[in-house]
Write a protein that holds these residues in place. Structure first.
Motif, PDB file in Angstrom:
ATOM      1  N   ALA A   1      -2.863   7.372   1.255  1.00 10.88           N
ATOM      2  CA  ALA A   1      -2.032   6.229   1.656  1.00 10.88           C
ATOM      3  C   ALA A   1      -0.565   6.647   1.739  1.00 10.88           C
ATOM      4  N   ARG A   2      -0.142   7.489   0.820  1.00  9.35           N
ATOM      5  CA  ARG A   2       1.235   7.995   0.859  1.00  9.35           C
ATOM      6  C   ARG A   2       1.461   8.812   2.126  1.00  9.35           C
ATOM      7  N   LEU A   3       0.448   9.563   2.532  1.00 14.49           N
ATOM      8  CA  LEU A   3       0.540  10.337   3.768  1.00 14.49           C
ATOM      9  C   LEU A   3       0.655   9.431   4.984  1.00 14.49           C
ATOM     10  N   LEU A   4      -0.094   8.338   4.971  1.00 15.79           N
ATOM     11  CA  LEU A   4      -0.002   7.398   6.088  1.00 15.79           C
ATOM     12  C   LEU A   4       1.422   6.873   6.244  1.00 15.79           C
ATOM     13  N   LEU A   5       2.061   6.597   5.120  1.00 17.42           N
ATOM     14  CA  LEU A   5       3.429   6.083   5.167  1.00 17.42           C
ATOM     15  C   LEU A   5       4.406   7.174   5.605  1.00 17.42           C
ATOM     16  N   ALA A   6       4.151   8.413   5.177  1.00 17.35           N
ATOM     17  CA  ALA A   6       5.022   9.521   5.598  1.00 17.35           C
ATOM     18  C   ALA A   6       4.865   9.809   7.089  1.00 17.35           C
ATOM     19  N   ASP A   7       3.676   9.599   7.632  1.00 15.19           N
ATOM     20  CA  ASP A   7       3.392   9.684   9.062  1.00 15.19           C
ATOM     21  C   ASP A   7       3.724  11.047   9.684  1.00 15.19           C
ATOM     22  N   PRO A   8       3.186  12.155   9.126  1.00 15.02           N
ATOM     23  CA  PRO A   8       3.380  13.460   9.780  1.00 15.02           C
ATOM     24  C   PRO A   8       2.468  13.575  10.992  1.00 15.02           C
TER      25      PRO A   8
ATOM     26  N   ALA B   1      -1.197  -2.509   3.847  1.00 21.95           N
ATOM     27  CA  ALA B   1      -1.857  -2.047   5.076  1.00 21.95           C
ATOM     28  C   ALA B   1      -2.292  -0.597   4.930  1.00 21.95           C
ATOM     29  N   ALA B   2      -1.430   0.246   4.324  1.00 19.73           N
ATOM     30  CA  ALA B   2      -1.793   1.646   4.101  1.00 19.73           C
ATOM     31  C   ALA B   2      -2.954   1.739   3.128  1.00 19.73           C
ATOM     32  N   LEU B   3      -2.928   0.920   2.072  1.00 18.54           N
ATOM     33  CA  LEU B   3      -4.028   0.924   1.101  1.00 18.54           C
ATOM     34  C   LEU B   3      -5.321   0.443   1.746  1.00 18.54           C
ATOM     35  N   ARG B   4      -5.222  -0.539   2.630  1.00 14.95           N
ATOM     36  CA  ARG B   4      -6.403  -1.043   3.314  1.00 14.95           C
ATOM     37  C   ARG B   4      -7.027   0.032   4.199  1.00 14.95           C
ATOM     38  N   THR B   5      -6.185   0.815   4.840  1.00 16.48           N
ATOM     39  CA  THR B   5      -6.676   1.860   5.734  1.00 16.48           C
ATOM     40  C   THR B   5      -7.500   2.903   4.985  1.00 16.48           C
ATOM     41  N   VAL B   6      -7.092   3.210   3.742  1.00 20.75           N
ATOM     42  CA  VAL B   6      -7.822   4.236   2.972  1.00 20.75           C
ATOM     43  C   VAL B   6      -8.847   3.611   2.035  1.00 20.75           C
ATOM     44  N   GLY B   7      -9.053   2.281   2.144  1.00 19.90           N
ATOM     45  CA  GLY B   7     -10.084   1.625   1.357  1.00 19.90           C
ATOM     46  C   GLY B   7      -9.717   1.361  -0.079  1.00 19.90           C
ATOM     47  N   LEU B   8      -8.432   1.156  -0.368  1.00 15.57           N
ATOM     48  CA  LEU B   8      -8.001   1.014  -1.755  1.00 15.57           C
ATOM     49  C   LEU B   8      -7.317  -0.337  -2.011  1.00 15.57           C
ATOM     50  N   GLU B   9      -7.245  -1.195  -1.012  1.00 11.10           N
ATOM     51  CA  GLU B   9      -6.515  -2.451  -1.184  1.00 11.10           C
ATOM     52  C   GLU B   9      -7.142  -3.323  -2.266  1.00 11.10           C
ATOM     53  N   GLU B  10      -8.435  -3.436  -2.269  1.00 14.29           N
ATOM     54  CA  GLU B  10      -9.101  -4.308  -3.239  1.00 14.29           C
ATOM     55  C   GLU B  10      -8.867  -3.825  -4.659  1.00 14.29           C
ATOM     56  N   TRP B  11      -8.904  -2.506  -4.867  1.00 11.30           N
ATOM     57  CA  TRP B  11      -8.697  -1.937  -6.213  1.00 11.30           C
ATOM     58  C   TRP B  11      -7.297  -2.279  -6.728  1.00 11.30           C
ATOM     59  N   VAL B  12      -6.311  -2.184  -5.859  1.00 11.24           N
ATOM     60  CA  VAL B  12      -4.936  -2.460  -6.281  1.00 11.24           C
ATOM     61  C   VAL B  12      -4.749  -3.946  -6.539  1.00 11.24           C
ATOM     62  N   ARG B  13      -5.321  -4.792  -5.713  1.00 15.29           N
ATOM     63  CA  ARG B  13      -5.138  -6.246  -5.897  1.00 15.29           C
ATOM     64  C   ARG B  13      -5.782  -6.733  -7.193  1.00 15.29           C
TER      65      ARG B  13
ATOM     66  N   MET C   1     -10.099   9.257   5.203  1.00 12.93           N
ATOM     67  CA  MET C   1      -9.349  10.235   5.976  1.00 12.93           C
ATOM     68  C   MET C   1      -9.552  10.051   7.466  1.00 12.93           C
ATOM     69  N   ALA C   2     -10.663   9.471   7.862  1.00 15.83           N
ATOM     70  CA  ALA C   2     -10.928   9.311   9.292  1.00 15.83           C
ATOM     71  C   ALA C   2      -9.809   8.512   9.959  1.00 15.83           C
ATOM     72  N   ALA C   3      -9.349   7.455   9.286  1.00 12.61           N
ATOM     73  CA  ALA C   3      -8.249   6.650   9.839  1.00 12.61           C
ATOM     74  C   ALA C   3      -6.948   7.426   9.825  1.00 12.61           C
ATOM     75  N   LEU C   4      -6.775   8.267   8.818  1.00 14.38           N
ATOM     76  CA  LEU C   4      -5.543   9.043   8.700  1.00 14.38           C
ATOM     77  C   LEU C   4      -5.439  10.092   9.803  1.00 14.38           C
TER      78      LEU C   4
END
Length: 618
Positions: free
Chosen positions: A520-527, A480-492, A551-554
């Protein structure tokens, strides 16, 4: 998510290439002694086993010369073949037992050394991770790398090789001397003839070598620093035509190391021959006097043979004792450097303060990288929860320095910096990092899997805490975090998905992808507050737009402080803070500042006149 220094160097911050940061301190004798006794107590069982095995091996080895002496005298007196064969078989058995005991002792020593190697490196990393980031940045990477690598290796060699060999040599010398006294008290007196030479040459060598090794380790750290800085900044070196300058800097650092090594080698060319003479003189005198004593019937051939063998065997342990003491001295110097991290002052008082809100407030904040050289002068600023603040100004105005203060990397030398009415300097590192995160134009992909890189932040529990009871990240949350930053497809598409290794030479990670992993790591850290120090400045326009969309989603629902070098996005900010010479000279919205026709209006006109494609330069 990184916290490295950016190109917007504030006044008073020395260029890293010209003036490397201050070196980490050295630990004192008291800290070294405390570490040693803690090490002994923690490994008493293995140390006892190691010493016992070495002692048995040495005691077994001392039987050999007596057997040979007995064999020579028996042959002279005309013994039987059967007796010679039996003595030879016993000698072979003794040597075999000695070899087995020595091997068992060395196995224990190796296991002990590897344990110390692992524990020391882990302890060093824990120490460094507890330090304020500003302190880590100021000392430079070379000093840290050398202490965590080559110095730990030297300490390992000192424990795994030097300590047992010194103990073995000491016990060998003691037992050999006792055996010599029991064999022939008369001939044993000649041992004293070599003692003054060994003592005086060692006293001459030791202090000079100590200073040499300390300087050698320090200059080897400079070589590592020079190599790391040159490789890391290779693009800038090439772009600015600094290759010759960097090569010269590296050659100078290497030349100092070579000079120290030559000096130490020169000392050893005097010391080692002195040790050889300290055993050869007694051997010569024993042979001469022993021959005369044998002629007069005072000693037998067996005693002379055993004494000569004992004297010959003394040379090895004596040289080993002193030379490995020299190696142990190197380990001691390395240990002082490793433990020196503990001497660094902890800037953070960490009284357990917890913010009661999200408002950030600065009142009269001042800061300087060096005493007496202030960079920020009396900063006053209020950042409401969810606010968007853009900090603009010419290069060197102090924008990045202000961002580092807001992120808690540096602490004000005067004034108040609070988050939710709690002083930033009184918060624990964990609390501060859960509140505020700094995103720069540099990032790092750690060697490991994609999952390892994403799960660096601790998972926060229902009450906002962290810890093992809060569980671990599941694949759905990571994707979900990867999807938010547009990286899910690359990882899959990677062979093993989240468990695919990413590192240099394993899986190519483009700069834009590395930045997306950090986001994506920042999204998980949630500051709740993000400080963006031109996070896309080093990317091409296409990659920059891709990351900005991520970053817009972040940024949604978070307070954002943008350190801006380019003015193409400042119009979206709620407030714009204009900095000049370490001060906020204007504060307001884009339109209000344009109507004021002051510093911001001049920056804006310069930007638009250049077509919006260059950093505002005033």
């Amino acid at each position: 998510m990184t916290t490295t220094q950016t190109a917007d160097a504030a006044p008073g911050a020395p260029p890293a290439d010209e003036q490397p940061g201050p070196r980490l301190p050295l630990a004192g004798p008291q800290e070294v002694h405390h570490w040693f006794w803690t090490f002994v107590r923690g490994n008493s069982g293995r140390i006892t086993a190691m010493l016992a095995l070495f002692g048995l091996a040495l005691a077994t080895g001392l039987v050999g010369p007596r057997l040979l002496g007995h064999l020579v005298e028996s042959v002279q007196r005309g013994t039987t073949t059967w007796r010679v064969d039996m003595v030879a078989l016993v000698l072979v058995a003794v040597l075999t037992v000695q070899a087995l005991l020595t091997r068992a002792a060395q196995v224990q020593t190796t296991l002990l050394g590897e344990k110390v190697l692992a524990e020391t490196r882990e302890s060093f990393v824990r120490r460094v991770m507890r330090l304020p980031l500003g302190t880590v940045e100021s000392v430079g990477t070379g000093d840290l790398l050398s202490r965590a690598t080559s110095d730990v290796d030297r300490l390992n060699e000192g424990i795994r090789l030097a300590m047992p060999r010194i103990l073995m040599a000491t016990v060998t010398l003691a037992l050999t001397i006792v055996a010599m006294l029991l064999t022939s008290p008369l001939l044993s007196l000649f041992l004293l003839t070599g003692l003054p030479l060994a003592v005086f040459s060692t006293r001459w060598y030791r202090p000079r070598a100590t200073r040499g090794y300390e300087e050698l380790l320090k200059d080897e750290a400079e070589v590592i620093a020079s190599t790391h800085e040159t490789v890391r900044g290779a693009a800038s070196v090439e772009a600015l035509g600094l290759a010759g300058r960097r090569i010269g800097h590296h050659k100078s650092a290497v030349a100092r190391v070579v000079r120290h090594r030559r000096r130490i080698t020169g000392l050893q060319t005097v010391w080692y021959p002195s040790l050889d003479l300290a055993t050869m003189i007694p051997m010569t005198l024993t042979l001469l006097v022993g021959g005369a004593a044998y002629r007069d019937g005072r000693v037998g051939l067996a005693e002379i043979t055993a004494m000569m063998l004992y004297l010959q065997s003394l040379n090895g342990p004596l040289v080993e004792l002193l030379s490995w003491t020299d190696e142990l001295q190197v380990g001691n110097a390395a240990l002082r450097r490793i433990l020196g991290v503990e001497r660094l002052p902890v800037e953070r008082s960490d009284t357990g303060a917890v913010p009661t809100g999200r408002r950030i407030r600065l009142r009269g904040v001042r800061f300087g990288y060096d005493p007496g050289r202030e960079v920020l002068h009396g900063i006053d600023l209020d950042i409401p929860p969810g606010g968007r603040i853009a900090v603009v100004g010419t290069s060197g105005a102090g924008k990045s320095t202000l961002g580092k203060l807001l992120a808690g990397i540096h602490h004000p030398t005067a004034g108040v910096l609070e988050i939710g009415d709690a002083p930033v300097s009184a918060m624990s590192i964990g609390t501060l990092r859960s509140e505020v995160a700094l995103v720069t134009q540099e990032n790092h992909v750690f060697a490991g899997s994609v999952r390892d890189n994403l799960t660096l932040p601790e998972r926060r529990g229902p009450g906002g805490g962290t810890g093992p009871d809060d569980g671990t990240w599941d694949d759905g949350e990571l994707y979900a975090a990867l999807r938010t930053v547009g990286l899910e497809e690359w990882v899959r598409k990677l062979p093993d998905g989240l468990d695919s290794p990413v590192a240099t030479g394993v899986t190519d990670v483009p700069a834009v992808t590395a930045q997306q992993i950090a986001l994506a790591r920042l999204l998980l850290a949630d500051p709740h507050t993000l400080i963006l120090d031109e996070a896309t400045a080093l990317m091409d326009p296409t990659a920059s737009r891709q990351v900005e969309r991520s970053m817009a989603a972040l940024l949604a629902g978070r307070s954002v402080i943008s350190i801006v070098h380019r003015l193409d996005s400042v119009q979206d900010a709620d407030l714009i803070a204009v900095m000049e010479s370490g001060r906020i000279v204007e504060l307001g919205s884009h339109q209000a500042l344009l109507e004021k026709d002051g510093a911001y209006a001049r920056l804006w006109r310069s930007w638009t006149a250049a077509g919006g494609g260059a950093e505002a330069s005033g």
